[in-house]
Structures are given as C-alpha cells and as structure tokens.
Design an enzyme around this catalytic site. Structure first.
Site, short mmCIF file in Angstrom:
data_model
loop_
_atom_site.label_atom_id
_atom_site.label_comp_id
_atom_site.label_asym_id
_atom_site.label_seq_id
_atom_site.Cartn_x
_atom_site.Cartn_y
_atom_site.Cartn_z
N GLN A 345 0.03 -9.26 7.14
CA GLN A 345 1.27 -9.17 7.90
C GLN A 345 0.83 -8.92 9.34
O GLN A 345 -0.13 -8.18 9.55
CB GLN A 345 2.10 -7.98 7.38
CG GLN A 345 3.56 -8.05 7.63
CD GLN A 345 4.32 -8.80 6.52
OE1 GLN A 345 4.46 -8.32 5.41
NE2 GLN A 345 4.80 -9.99 6.82
N THR A 511 0.34 -1.98 7.34
CA THR A 511 1.33 -2.15 6.29
C THR A 511 0.63 -2.45 4.98
O THR A 511 -0.44 -3.05 4.97
CB THR A 511 2.31 -3.29 6.64
OG1 THR A 511 3.26 -3.41 5.62
CG2 THR A 511 1.61 -4.60 6.81
N THR A 512 1.24 -2.03 3.86
CA THR A 512 0.65 -2.31 2.55
C THR A 512 1.29 -3.57 1.98
O THR A 512 1.96 -3.55 0.95
CB THR A 512 0.83 -1.08 1.63
OG1 THR A 512 0.35 0.07 2.33
CG2 THR A 512 0.04 -1.21 0.35
N HIS A 513 1.12 -4.66 2.71
CA HIS A 513 1.66 -5.95 2.30
C HIS A 513 0.52 -6.95 2.19
O HIS A 513 0.43 -7.89 2.97
CB HIS A 513 2.70 -6.45 3.30
CG HIS A 513 3.86 -5.52 3.52
ND1 HIS A 513 4.76 -5.67 4.55
CD2 HIS A 513 4.27 -4.43 2.83
CE1 HIS A 513 5.67 -4.70 4.49
NE2 HIS A 513 5.40 -3.93 3.46
N ASN A 514 -0.39 -6.71 1.24
CA ASN A 514 -1.49 -7.62 1.01
C ASN A 514 -1.02 -8.70 0.03
O ASN A 514 -0.39 -8.38 -0.98
CB ASN A 514 -2.68 -6.87 0.39
CG ASN A 514 -2.98 -5.57 1.12
OD1 ASN A 514 -2.29 -4.58 0.92
ND2 ASN A 514 -3.98 -5.56 1.95
#
Lengths: 586, 232
Positions: A345, A511-514
C-alpha cells in the site's frame, strides 16, 4: 514420531476473520470442522477488557498483540542485488496471532473495491493502452457484481456504519458516488464526526470533491447482527488499531461469530498448535491433511478431506512454499507463481496544525473519518499522468496515543527543549490528511524462501523483496499534491507534508495490508488459485486472504478479503461438496 | 492432549496447546495483568548516571515544566532493560548478523540491554579521551548537546557498536518512558501526559464528540487510576 489423529471433514489453518467465516458457513452443512491456530485463545472479557486494553506500551510497543518475531519473522531486502536480513521486530506491518487474528487489532475501515479494480489489467489497458512489461497487473477473475452479495453479507455481519453513495444504481447525496452499486444501505448510520472531519468536509467540498463518511466497523449505535451477536456503541476511546476493543464495539471474529460458532458441536479449535505443512498424497494432486505441532514439540498428522488456508497472507504463502505446492516464482526467469505479485500500500499525507482550534484527537475511533474517492482507481482520467490506480484521501481521527503520536511542524529538532515545546503546543491542535494509495504488481517484487535464516523449527523464513515501483511513485506524487490542496484549505496555521520518498523502509509503521503471493486468476498459467480461491494444483485445498489479490487497490483490504471468503464458502457449499473436484476446468 | 511446557520461563493459562469446542472458554479473573514496573535494575551506578544525563538532554526540564529525569524515565529504562525487552525475548535474535541497510531496521547482535551497555561504555570512553578524563554526566549541558548532535548526525562513531542504533534506541525508550502508562514506572505523576494534555487510559469520550474545536479539560487517569483516588 508423528501421531495420526482421527480424520475430520475440514481443517482450517489459522483462526482469524476468514477462518471464523469459513467455519460458520461449513458447519451449517453438518461437516466436522477443525481450526488449528498457532496462538492463544483470546476473548474480550478475558484478554482485553477496558481496564487492560488501553496500554500503549504493552500492546503496540512491546508487541504483545502480534505474532512473536522470536519464533518466526521474515527477511527483507529492497532489491535482488541486496542480501535480505531478518526483520528482528515488526515495523512497517503487524501480523496478528491468536484467535481472531489481525481482526482483533484492526481499525475497522471496511471498504469495497471498485468494479474496475477487479479488472485492473483489461480495464486500464483498454482505456490507456498497454501497461509496461514489468507491470504484472492482472484481472481477479471475479467481478464486483459477483461479490456484491458477499460484501453486503459481511457488512451486515459487522454492523458497518456508513452512507450508501450508489444504491442499486441510484447516486445518493452524502455517500461515495464512485462506489459500485450496492443492493442495500449500510446496516448502521455513519460515525459521529468531530472538528477535523468538519474541516475536511468543508475543504473538499470547496474543491468540488465529494466527501462522505468512512465505512466503519466501530459501532455508531447498538447493533444485533444476523447471527444474534450484540455489539455495543463505540465510546471513541482511541484504542482501535493495534489494540483489542474492550467494549464489544469493534467487529471482530470474537464479537460477531464466535459466540455462535463455539457452541456448535461439530466445530472445534486447537490453540497453540502450529501447522508445519499441508500433506499431499503420492500424486501431489490431493491434500490428505496437515502436519501440526503443539507447544511440547509433539507432531500430529490431522487427516482431512478439505484443507483451507486461513492464516495471514504471509503465512499462507509460506505454507504453500514449505509444502511444495506449486512452483515458487523466480523473477529471473518469470517462471513459477507462488510468491508472485507481492504488493503493499502506498501511503502519504500531510499534518495540519491549528493555532486556536483543538482537534482533541484522543476522542477518536479506528474508522472515524471523512473521505473522498475522487482520486481512487479509475475514478479520474489518467491520460498523460504516467500511472494507473489511485487511492482514497481521508481525514481519520483514530487516536492521539502519545508514544506513537508527536506531530511537529517542519524544521522542528527531534529532541531537546525545542522539540518538547513543539510537541506540547501541537499535540491537541493538529490532524492529518492521508492518501491510501494502491500498489500495482511488478515483476521484481516477490516472496520466496530465504537461503540463510530459519524459524524456531529450523524451516526457512520467507524472504520479501520489495520496493515502490515507478507507477507507485508517480501515483503517490499525484495523490500527495491533492492531499496538499485539501490540507491547505482546512484553516490551519501550517501543514507538514509527508510524501512517500526514498526506498521502501521496513521499519516505520505504514499499514498491515500485505497482498499477493497466492494470486487468483483465470487459468493455471497466471494464478495459484482459481476464481473460487481453489488451488489449481490441489483441488481439495483452498486459500483465503489478501494473498489472492493479483495487485492491491487503494483501499483497506478486509472488506474484500471477507467478501471473497463468503464467495468461496458459497461455491464450496453449493458445488464442491456435491461433486468434489476442480470448480473451474483448466 | 494439553500438556505443560515444563521449561518455559512463564506459564500462563492461555499458553497451553488445547482443543476448545462446545462453548466459549471462560475463567473468571484471567485477564492478563501487565508486566508492570518491577523496579528491577540492569544498570551499574555509573551507567545509571550516564543515562540520567542523557534523557535529561533529550527531554529537559525547562520553563514548560519537568522533563524525562523528573518523570522517572531512568527507572523505567532500567527496569525495561532488566526484563524481557532488554533481553530481546520477543525479537528474532538468530544470526548471522550483518550491518544491513537503513531500510532493514535493527540489526545489532546485541539485544537492547547489551546495546545500551556497550554504547554507554563507548560514550564515556569518548568523553574521557576528549574532555580531560570527564564522563558524559560531568560535562556541561552545551557539551552534552554537542555530543548528542554529533551522534544523531552520524558524525561520531563508536567501536564495536553502532552509535546511531544506540541513539535510536535511546530516543525510543526515552519517549516510551515519558509517555507510557505510569503502571510501567515512567511518566511519573503523569508528567508526560500533563505536558501535552493527553487524558490517559479513559474509555468513554462520547460526551465530548461535539467539542467543535474547543479545549477539553479533563484530568488524566492511568490504568490503575490516579493518585487522588487512592486512600493512603
């Protein structure tokens, strides 16, 4: 010395959002479902009640909320020429561990992707011409219209608060006019906005943009979901992201599914058991179950007819690699698919400082914000801009936790009396406007197994090779300029721009949007799983999570992860169980 | 199935491999208490004196009020380094070790306690060599600030330990000690929270949602209440 256990119908690897959804759905057909979770049992009153939850040092800075890197982490490098080194502690992202997974510590910003996001390759190539050869962007293989009922289902499960901008094709004032058509209004009204959101709404309105309330899994009012679970109104305590909610006010597996699921006799969950491998038969085309290990180091073989990977994207991808399912992607040759199209992201923003106005951001919630979507996806003409994709721009007031949040104006020293004065003066009088940018797939960004470092069991760590791409950077420059225009109109004394510059840094939290690594698609030559999230290679194996995204859109992923889980569960129940085998013929 | 991990340093009820089915497991009174402040000591007297001087420069007492020293930050750091954080118990500390790029984060072979110890020795050795045998804590504030500025600017290197990794860790732990909940031993008398106006571990601000840009004046409160609530 592996002990073989009695078989079950379905084994779920990991027990967070997707595990709970799949378990709730598949147990309705009378199947015996077992979830295997490597972390602890966790619940609101016993693990993060209000007297325990609001502890910034403990949960975030000492990382008690997250997977322990002492046991397993990943290695990271920006490019193939570098040597990847272990992330010795979490930084840029925070994988969860324990029952509920990352859904315990999420903010609750619950979006739908745009219809064009699911056909990013064909849509953008059709409108703007061929994408660069290094851009490995592709279509999802599933459409927005197909997912719509499943988005709706998740929003009702969670009690999402918001305002529809497109109700069955009719554009509605005050909502997001760019969203795909929705079949129903949000189940709850929007959150109660505060001063910073009012200023953002006015500024974006003056610029001719279309502000709307961010979709929120923090409860705007008391709510009883379709399963009968009761959620309490949010108290705006400012401890959502990185914390468990002590108040039953944030949708999570614990608050929306587990009270019902845990009472079912045909469901059980094993905690503190880690799955080491998906076991295949001699043909390599059928999963016979999983191998897992308990805290004593005792190994078990758990036979199952159906194996569903429900762990975090990074863990699902690694388990595929460690189980020898599919070929690991090699950027040198372009061969292999597992680990391909790792995306993230692209975040940037601007702080806004006020002289005489208090933003009081301790009065906050994870999904309290006003947003504009005018610069997301293909909601604007990209002709001549040199990039595809975009992102939403928002003024979220999530918190003012002081170890994490010390906003200071441009030019402030980082310590000493001048720093102290700047922090003290601006702590209650500042806010932020952020751009939540998409991340487009690139041939050089990928996941594979590290040649050097191992986990506590001696297995290779996963290796991440990632940097922001030319598309990401051009997009972020454009978005950050739009952020500037908005921030400068919010009536503050000054702003401080935080552009996305330099190489991707694995340490500052972003952000933890892998996403990516087990991507979905239209045929076995371009994807790991088919449109129903079923493995092309092993048809009794399904893979949930954002790993199936071929590239990441300019939104938080949980809404789409959950909609895909319901979509897949429907296909399993309606078709696979009657006739187990490939749901799409290769 | 469930079995105790005999060699584990801490046994907590949830740290057991087990199978749950049929109901929500519920044991009253099991919400895990924070580690809290144990008053443990890691530093030698000389190290403590040096850290006390360091944190007092990062967040000084000045016309705005007390700073890190007065907020008990040294006690906080000492206790943290003596505990699991200092030992890097939740960090990946397997080798091999290499310097790494800035984008790869902490790569010291030493966990935080060891990094502190090695760097403090180097810092005082540097001061002895360049300031007539004086230690960092003996220097004037201006001299101390100049050294900190050089470390931050990567203009001063230590032998065998990264000066910039130490500075980052020092800054991080000082801010933690200044702003953490007082239950952890720092932020004494809520000095940090009072400085910025953070009301602490409250959990219901619904009455203030319509603040509309006006100041909200409420006393801070910690996880274990606040001094005025307690009967001596």
């Amino acid at each position: 010395m592996t002990r073989k256990l009695p078989p079950v119908d379905v084994v779920l690897v990991g027990f967070g959002w997707t595990g709970a959804i799949l378990a709730q759905e598949l147990t309705q057909d009378g199947l015996q479902v077992l979830a295997i979770e490597r972390g602890a049992w966790r619940d609101t009153p016993s693990h993060f009640p209000t007297t325990v939850a609001q502890d910034e040092l403990r949960w975030y800075w000492r990382k008690e909320m997250f997977q322990s890197t002492a046991r397993e982490t990943l290695t990271f490098r920006n490019s193939r020429g570098e040597t990847a080194l272990p992330m010795r502690r979490w930084g840029s992202f925070l994988p969860g561990e324990g029952v509920g997974g990352g859904g315990v510590h999420w903010n609750g910003q619950t979006w739908r992707f745009l219809p064009s996001d699911f056909v990013a390759a064909s849509h953008n190539a059709g409108r703007y011409g061929p994408l660069g050869p290094e851009m490995t962007v592709q279509d999802y293989g599933v459409t927005y219209d197909e997912l719509e009922p499943h988005y709706d289902r998740f929003e009702k499960l969670c009690g999402i608060g918001g305002r529809a901008g497109n109700l069955n094709g009719e554009i509605r004032a005050g909502g997001n006019p760019f969203e795909g058509p929705r079949s129903a209004e949000y189940p709850n009204p929007p959150m109660h906005m505060t001063f910073a959101q009012h200023r953002f709404e006015a500024a974006t309105g003056e610029l001719g943009l279309k502000p709307f309330p961010g979709p929120s899994a923090n409860m705007s009012q008391p709510y009883v979901n379709p399963l009968g679970c009761q959620l309490a109104p949010c108290t705006y305590c400012g401890f959502c992201e990185k914390y468990g909610c002590g108040n039953y006010s944030k949708a999570s597996a614990q608050t929306t599914i587990l009270p019902v699921l845990m009472r079912k006799p045909n469901f059980s969950v094993k905690t503190h058991n880690e799955v080491l491998q998906v076991k295949l038969d001699s043909t390599g085309r059928r999963a016979t179950g999983v191998i897992h290990v308990d805290q004593n180091g005792e190994e078990y073989e758990q036979p199952a007819d159906l194996v569903i990977l429900c762990a975090y994207q990074l863990s699902n991808t690694r388990l595929m690699m460690l189980s020898g399912i599919g070929e690991i992607y090699d950027p040198a040759t372009g061969d292999g698919l597992v680990g391909k199209n790792y995306c993230y992201q692209v975040m940037s923003g601007a702080d806004v400082f006020f002289d005489d106005k208090y933003t009081n951001e301790f009065v906050g919630a994870g999904a309290l914000g006003m947003c504009v979507d005018d610069y997301n996806g293909d909601n604007f003409d990209h002709s001549g801009l040199g990039f595809i994709g975009g992102g939403y721009i928002a003024c979220w007031t999530t918190h003012s936790r002081p170890i994490e949040r010390q906003r200071t104006p441009e030019g402030t020293p980082t310590w000493g009396s001048a720093w102290k004065k700047a922090v003290a003066e601006n702590f209650l009088k500042s806010t932020n406007v952020g751009a939540h940018g998409a991340s487009m797939a690139h041939a050089g960004n990928h996941l594979d197994l590290d040649p050097t470092y191992t986990d506590v069991y001696g297995r290779p760590l996963m290796r991440m090779t990632f940097d922001f791409t030319a598309n990401d950077r051009a997009m972020s420059v454009f978005l950050t300029e739009r952020v500037r225009e908005i921030a400068e109109r919010m009536g503050g004394r000054e702003i401080r721009l935080n552009p996305r510059e330099g190489p991707y840094d694995s340490m500052p939290y972003q952000t933890t949007h892998n996403t990516g690594g087990t991507i979905m698609g239209t045929n076995p030559s371009n994807s790991v799983v088919n449109r129903y999230l079923q493995s092309w290679d092993v048809p009794n194996l399904f893979v949930m999570g954002a790993g199936v995204f071929p590239q990441n859109a300019g939104y938080n992923p949980t809404g789409t992860v959950a909609a895909l889980a319901y979509w897949s569960a429907d296909a399993i129940r309606a078709r696979y169980l009657r006739n187990p085998g490939p749901l799409v013929q290769a | 199935m469930a079995a105790l991990l005999g060699s584990a340093p801490v046994i907590v009820p949830s740290a057991l491999s087990k199978t749950l089915s049929g109901s929500i497991p519920w044991i009253a009174g099991t919400s895990p208490a924070p580690r809290g402040f144990g008053g443990q000591r890691f530093f030698t007297a000389a190290e403590r004196r040096c850290v006390d001087a360091l944190v007092a420069r990062l967040i000084p007492a000045d016309e705005l009020g007390p700073g890190a020293r007065e907020a008990g930050v040294v006690d906080f750091i000492d206790d943290q380094l003596a505990g699991p954080f200092g030992r890097g118990e939740r960090w990946y500390m397997m080798g091999p070790f290499a310097d790494g790029l800035e984008t790869q984060g902490y790569q010291s072979e030493q966990p935080p306690a060891g990094l502190y110890r090695a760097a403090l020795a180097e810092l005082d050795a540097h001061c002895r060599a360049h300031f007539q045998d004086r230690l960092f804590a003996d220097l004037s504030e201006a001299e101390q600030d100049a050294i900190l500025g050089r470390i931050e600017g990567e203009d001063l290197e230590f032998a065998g330990v990264s000066a910039s990794a130490f500075f980052a860790l020092l800054q991080e732990t000082t801010i933690e000690g200044f702003f953490c909940d007082p239950v952890h031993g720092g932020n004494r008398d809520m000095i940090g929270w009072r400085l910025v106006g953070f009301p602490g571990a409250r959990y219901d601000y619904r009455d203030y949602l319509n603040h509309n840009g006006a100041a909200i004046s409420i006393e801070p409160v910690g996880l274990s209440g606040r001094a005025a609530w307690n009967v001596d």
